[in-house]
Design a protein around this motif. Structure first.
Motif, PDB file in Angstrom:
ATOM      1  N   GLY B  72       0.199  -1.548   0.298  1.00 41.08           N
ATOM      2  CA  GLY B  72      -0.086   0.161   0.044  1.00 41.08           C
ATOM      3  C   GLY B  72       0.657   1.277  -0.345  1.00 41.08           C
ATOM      4  O   GLY B  72       0.529   2.242  -1.159  1.00 41.08           O
ATOM      5  N   MET B 301      -3.757   8.340  -1.777  1.00 43.76           N
ATOM      6  CA  MET B 301      -3.638   7.217  -1.286  1.00 43.76           C
ATOM      7  C   MET B 301      -2.240   6.690   0.294  1.00 43.76           C
ATOM      8  O   MET B 301      -3.290   6.635   1.671  1.00 43.76           O
ATOM      9  N   ALA B 304      -4.806   8.498   2.838  1.00 45.67           N
ATOM     10  CA  ALA B 304      -6.246   7.826   3.033  1.00 45.67           C
ATOM     11  C   ALA B 304      -6.207   6.355   3.670  1.00 45.67           C
ATOM     12  O   ALA B 304      -6.098   5.688   4.655  1.00 45.67           O
ATOM     13  N   LEU B 305      -4.004   5.666   3.528  1.00 50.54           N
ATOM     14  CA  LEU B 305      -4.328   4.862   4.390  1.00 50.54           C
ATOM     15  C   LEU B 305      -3.298   4.730   5.751  1.00 50.54           C
ATOM     16  O   LEU B 305      -3.923   4.513   6.911  1.00 50.54           O
ATOM     17  N   ALA B 308      -6.609   5.271   7.492  1.00 48.99           N
ATOM     18  CA  ALA B 308      -7.048   3.799   7.898  1.00 48.99           C
ATOM     19  C   ALA B 308      -6.704   3.494   9.411  1.00 48.99           C
ATOM     20  O   ALA B 308      -7.057   2.212  10.405  1.00 48.99           O
ATOM     21  N   PHE B 309      -5.696   3.798   9.235  1.00 50.80           N
ATOM     22  CA  PHE B 309      -4.743   2.982  10.285  1.00 50.80           C
ATOM     23  C   PHE B 309      -5.123   3.960  11.480  1.00 50.80           C
ATOM     24  O   PHE B 309      -5.088   3.306  12.480  1.00 50.80           O
ATOM     25  N   GLY B 312      -8.431   2.173  12.542  1.00 50.39           N
ATOM     26  CA  GLY B 312      -8.225   0.426  12.614  1.00 50.39           C
ATOM     27  C   GLY B 312      -7.610   0.553  14.298  1.00 50.39           C
ATOM     28  O   GLY B 312      -7.856  -0.116  15.175  1.00 50.39           O
ATOM     29  N   PHE B 313      -6.346   1.153  14.417  1.00 53.82           N
ATOM     30  CA  PHE B 313      -5.916   1.435  15.536  1.00 53.82           C
ATOM     31  C   PHE B 313      -6.434   1.455  16.923  1.00 53.82           C
ATOM     32  O   PHE B 313      -6.706   0.495  17.302  1.00 53.82           O
ATOM     33  N   LEU B 315      -9.845   1.221  17.458  1.00 53.54           N
ATOM     34  CA  LEU B 315     -10.567  -0.362  17.305  1.00 53.54           C
ATOM     35  C   LEU B 315      -9.770  -1.547  17.994  1.00 53.54           C
ATOM     36  O   LEU B 315      -9.980  -2.418  18.615  1.00 53.54           O
TER      37      LEU B 315
END
Ligand code: HDD
Ligand code: HEM
Ligand code: HEM
Lengths: 448, 342
Positions: B72, B301, B304-305, B308-309, B312-313, B315
């Motif tokens: 990615g 990108m 966005a990554l 998202a990271f 996610g983290f 969570l």
């Protein structure tokens, strides 16, 4: 620079790994939902049988998950090992869902670990049930995200192509391509459907083997009801998938239907043999293709002759498509008959032959999954990224792919046999009747 | 901080997480096989089932996270490493499969406890770090060359280089060392003094080759990749601090005191050494072909990554905490007083 051998073997190895992974992955997506439903019913009705059902399914699930994880890791790495050029290009545009998928796995793995090791640990059973929700969500979302990647391959969006380079990339748009809605929902729903029919097959099989405990009857009725619901959803969404193809990938639909001339009032041909452009021995359903494609019996469907010959997929995908659809229809019918018979009190569903049909439904739904994926993937050929990159440009240049193919074929053989042996042993050593009796004794002992 | 640095830091963090967690897992398998071999079973088998079985999938996700994230953030790595690493990475996958299937088939499945399987499981745990560690060697440059524009790995150069073998030895002894120190602590918590004593002995034994090879590699880099060597020396204080923590761990183990602290110091030691190594590698992902900057993805990108990271983290952190509480810090569970397996 194109290395024919490497392309050929890379294809073979990708096909092999994915076809193997998808069996475990589909079970991995569908079964958590089934466990969840069984456990919920058990708690609601205060019925020990459903709780035990959930527990035994979970035990088997552990084995399939493990093989799913192992083969998934393999395909994840192989995408870069076998298709480095594709991943380099695609990584720029579609890495986001791939990345999010790992979070879904993470989430699933954590809660699955907790769920498996906390049976009977909580006073309140509902707490234990709650742990299952993130497992089911994680599993389904892995499927959603990976299928988004696959949808991107069929209808790439979210960038501009300037002399071979992707520019102006919009990662979110790349996730929401035209192929995405139908593909994602079809994949998720078929996974639920497959899990239901596989579990129904197991219950029916136990009954054929002479166990007539009420436990199996409850299991069978529950799974057949769920199977019916998801089979109907599958057919409806499958119909939408056909409409998607007619607009965005007409060459795939035309190849699947052996539809050569662009015309209205198109009829759909099931099976048959192709001689030139003539179809022999097929089952012809008038207007059905126009309906599948556009929802209107008169509308025009684009034919194969409108496309350049070197951009057509192989025509054998016709059989893959037909087999998938036939299995889908057959299983809908089977579960419908079963549920209706239960309702009306018809007795023939308890006969041996009908139970054998249910047993057959399990493997058949897995066959349908394989056929569906092969149809999607082979039908996209010669493209790996439709309209942008051809498969042979994507492959590795390494000379050792053939050896790796042998290596992995051996691995999957062992994993496949191993998981079947372990699963059958696990349940044969500990039949339901035994386990129910044990639990009963434990309780009695506890109270006294 | 540029996006490139954020990206590589995220990846490096997950790689570090994988190195520590997987080392515990790999080493335990080896010690288990070793005690099966010398017929001292049971001492370790229990610990493996209590602690490792519930978490091995989580361990695996750390790896998946790393390589998916690498594609990615740095899509060009797919081209260079993907093409060159077909064989070593495939072998690593097969070895990972052996270990994964062991958990499924032997510990929670039908309990196939054939000795051959135990040995294979143990051995695979050593071969995997050996296979992965060659990637670090390859990244030093000199082993991949371009042929008609496609990267090719020169196996002969790789396997005849002393650098390769010292990195392999370092990886193996570090795995065994990390694992032994962690399990010494875990066994003590479990109240299993016999196991704890045995593992303490293993820790002390493996501490020696770990520090010796680590030092040796720095010397060898001088001959192999001068630029990297110079960067390493520039960061001497990081490595000095790391060495200090190393001696702290050994001291505590020697005195049989506070094994929990010993393990924390060890994590600190590896974190410093690992980061020092990573920073000194900057800006190359692969000497001399690929740097952080020309391998980087586009800005949209990357952002966005990273978003998202972060999401996610947020969570995952609480969920990871829950796992640790249940399997690591719950006294009854660790001591085997309660068994709630499905
Ligand atoms: C239990 C499995 C199963 C069953 C019974 C069906 N399908 Fe399916 N189908 C799949 C499993 C599947 C799949 C494995 O999930 C595929 C492969 C890739 C994908 O997106 O979904 C798929 C793909 C797929 C596609 C291709 C989409 C594309 O290439 O973008 C179409 C047009 C249909 N299906 C249509 C149908 C219809 C009309 C069905 C009638 C009942 C049907 N499917 C039953
Ligand atoms: C190219 C395609 C695919 C890749 C790269 C891929 C990758 C992976 C990886 C890396 C894992 C292991 C994760 C872990 O360590 O926990 C995995 C497991 C899994 N995959 Fe795939 N996968 C692919 C196709 C699919 C498809 C099409 C589906 C769903 C329809 C799917 C569903 C799953 C699920 C649910 C798991 C978790 C294991 C389980 O619960 O059984 N995968 N996959
Ligand atoms: C899990 C279910 C899947 C199955 C069974 C499957 C099957 C196949 C098959 C049969 C091919 C070969 C087509 C041919 O060479 O004629 C193929 C190609 C490929 N698939 Fe899939 N596929 C699946 C999902 C995916 C997903 C989710 C991705 C991407 C994330 C993917 C990526 C690829 C790539 C990169 C190729 C190679 C290029 C090509 O031949 O088009 N596949 N797959």
């Amino acid at each position: 620079m194109v290395n024919g051998d490497a392309v050929f073997y890379s294809r073979l190895l990708t096909e092999l790994t994915l076809s193997f992974h998808i069996i475990y992955a589909t079970i991995g997506v569908g079964v958590p939902l089934m466990i969840m439903i069984a456990q919920w019913v058990g708690i609601r009705k205060n019925d020990e049988h459903y709780i035990l059902l959930a527990r035994r399914w979970a035990r088997g699930f552990v084995i399939t998950v493990a093989v799913g994880v192992v083969t998934g890791t393999a395909i994840g790495l192989q995408l870069s090992l076998l298709w480095p050029n594709f991943m380099e290009l695609a990584g720029n545009a579609i890495a986001l869902p791939l990345f999010m998928e790992t979070f879904a796995f993470f989430f699933e793995a954590i809660f699955l670990g907790i769920y498996l090791y906390t049976w009977d640990r909580f006073e309140d059973q509902r707490k234990h049930f709650l742990l299952l929700i993130p497992v089911a969500i994680g599993a389904s979302f892995s499927a959603v995200f990976i299928t988004m990647v696959n949808a991107f391959m069929s209808s790439p969006r979210g960038f501009d192509l300037v002399s071979g380079e992707l520019v102006n990339i919009n990662p979110v748009l790349a996730m929401f391509t035209p192929a995405m809605p139908t593909k994602v929902s079809h994949v998720v729903v078929t996974a639920y459907m497959t899990a239901a029919f596989v579990l129904a097959a197991i219950a029916a099989f136990r009954m054929l083997r002479g166990s007539d405990h009420i436990y199996h009857k409850k299991a069978l009725f529950l799974t057949m009801k769920l199977g019916l619901i998801f089979a109907i959803a599958t057919a409806i969404i499958g119909d939408f998938s056909g409409k998607y193809l007619a607009v965005y990938q007409p060459e795939k639909l035309a190849a699947a239907e052996w539809h050569f001339e662009t015309e209205g009032d198109a009829s759909l041909v099931l099976f048959g043999l192709l001689e030139g452009e003539e179809v022999r021995y097929g089952l012809e359903l008038p207007y059905a293709l126009s309906i599948l494609a556009h929802g209107n019996p008169r509308s025009e469907v684009i034919g194969l002759n409108d496309f350049p010959a070197d951009e057509l997929p192989p025509l054998y995908i016709h059989y893959l498509f037909d087999l998938m659809v036939t299995i889908g229809m057959a299983l809908t019918l089977l579960s419908l008959i079963y549920v209706a018979a239960k309702w009306r009190g018809w007795k023939f569903i308890e006969s041996r032959w009908f139970r054998w049909l249910i047993v057959l439904g399990g493997p058949l739904s897995l066959v349908a999954i394989e056929m569906g994926w092969w149809f999607t993937e082979v039908g996209r050929q010669p493209w790996v990224l439709r309209g942008i990159m051809r498969t042979e440009e994507a492959a590795t240049t390494s000379g050792q792919v053939d050896l790796m193919l042998i290596l992995f074929a051996g691995l999957y053989l062992i994993l496949g046999i191993g998981s079947i042996v372990v699963l059958t042993r696990m349940f044969r050593r500990n039949p339901v009747e035994q386990e129910l009796a044990d639990r009963e004794a434990e309780r009695g002992g506890g109270r006294a | 901080m540029t996006l490139e640095i954020v990206g590589i830091s995220v990846l490096w963090m997950f790689l570090f997480g994988y190195v520590i967690i997987a080392s515990v897992d790999f080493g335990a398998g080896f010690f288990n096989a070793y005690s099966a071999f010398t017929n001292k079973e049971h001492v370790l088998t229990n610990i493996i089932q209590r602690y490792l079985s519930p978490v091995w999938e989580i361990t695996n996700v750390f790896l998946v996270f790393f390589f998916v994230g690498a594609i990615g953030f740095f899509p060009k790595t797919a081209f260079y490493y993907g093409t060159a690493l077909l064989v070593p990475a495939s072998i690593a996958i097969v070895l990972l499969a052996i270990r994964g299937s062991y958990y499924a088939f032997a510990t929670y499945g039908a309990r196939i406890s054939h000795k051959g399987y135990i040995y294979m499981y143990g051995l695979a745990g050593l071969l995997i770090p050996a296979a992965w560690s060659t990637v670090l060697t390859i990244s030093e440059g000199g082993f991949i060359y371009l042929e008609n524009g496609a990267p090719v790995l020169d196996y002969w150069a790789l396997f005849s280089s002393p650098l390769t073998w010292s990195i392999v030895v370092l990886a193996l002894s570090a795995v065994l060392y990390i694992s032994a120190v962690f399990l010494t602590w875990y066994a003590r918590k479990a109240g299993d003094d016999r196991a704890s004593d045995l593992l303490r002995k293993y820790s002390l034994i493996w501490s020696v080759p770990t520090i010796v090879t680590a030092t040796g590699i720095i010397v060898e880099l001088r001959a192999h990749n001068e630029e990297h060597f110079a960067n390493l020396i520039g960061l001497w204080w990081v490595f000095a601090l790391s060495a200090l923590l190393f001696f702290g761990t050994v001291f505590l183990l020697w005195k049989r005191r506070n094994y929990g602290m010993a393990f924390i110091l060890l994590v600190g030691q590896f974190f410093l050494a690992f980061s020092g190594y990573g920073v000194s590698h900057y800006p190359y992902l692969l000497y001399p072909y690929l740097t952080l900057y020309d391998g980087f993805t586009n800005e949209a990108m990357a952002i966005a990554l990273i978003i998202a990271f972060l999401a996610g983290f947020a969570l995952l952190l609480p969920s990871l905490y829950l796992v640790l509480r249940l399997f690591l810090f719950d006294k009854d569970y660790v001591q085997g007083k309660s068994d709630y397996h499905v």
